[in-house]
Scaffold this motif. Sequence first.
Motif: not given
Length: 360
Positions: A222-237
């Motif tokens: 929780y919380p952002t890693w259960s969002d509707v889809q992975w964001s570009d920020v998450q993938c990059r990080t």
Amino acid sequence: MATVPLDVQILIIEWLYRSSQAQTIDYSSLCACALVCRSWTPTAQRLLLRRAPCPLSWCDHSWHFTIPLLLRTLRANSYLATLVHSVHLTLFARTASDSDGPEIELLQLCPNIAGISNSIILTECDDRLTSLEPRLRAIPLRPVFLQVGDSERTICNRIVQMWPSLVSLDIKTWCYENEALLPIHLSSAVQSFTLSYALDPDIAILAPENGLPALRTLELVYPTWSDVQWSDVQCRTIHELQVLPQLHTLILGRIPPPKILTQLSRLKTLVFNCLPAEPVSLPQTLQHVGYHADSYAWEKAKDVMLFAPALWALTHLQLVTVMRCSRQTLLKKACRERGVEFRVYKTTEHHPRVPNVDWI
């Protein structure tokens, strides 16, 4: 009448512990077992003391009566003190002017503590930690697991760095919306890391000293890693952490996009709580796939059918796990036909994890 072998009796006693270890240990039943006969006493005592009793909540006043009784027992029998594997601290929930309470003595009496957890860590406890830190460092402990709950980032860092022997960390941290993101400094020896409840949009708060060469288990909750889809920020990080090719276990909300999955070349366990809405190709190295949805309401039968081909394309698959609330018929039938073990857990808390040093 036939006598039940002692090893079978011991398995039954251990089941009392296993059946309650995900939540609150069944201490009353284990106490009763310890008094039945001499042959039961060692096993019951070992399980009774494996996890020192902890408060059920911040207002659990019974804990203040339990710990003094425990300390009196440990003072009288040093052998029993060696059986304690994990403890829960509430040291940091008090102010600097408060007394230390029984926790310091508990740490001093128990030389084999492998896991330490704490919660209700307030921002006002900075002075409290300053006064306690020298005393905690002086206790010859080498814990391997630390859980820090509901903590401000600065205090979290100080607690993490207090025990360099740590290899598993479970951190529930937060920061104010206008506060600069302070990194969490991890040792390069960390093998398992869980991050929960962060307000950050990514995991850039990790600041490994020399990378994370030993990391094999990563859990993002929780919380952002259960969002509707992975964001570009998450993938990059997560790319910048450079840990994907070495991971053996990945636990998160949604299945990562293909550009993440293709890098998981050694992944053996993938656990998620939301099925993909489109076809997906999973790493062929997977041996365990866990679909751990915590609510039946979010699940659609068509998504289960859509995901099934990706599951059965795994040539090394040995285990599929689901929650009790999930749709099980299709997956259970297919597992039976393929000779794959199918396991159902009551809740997500009942899923065994690497950091649970007090589990058996």
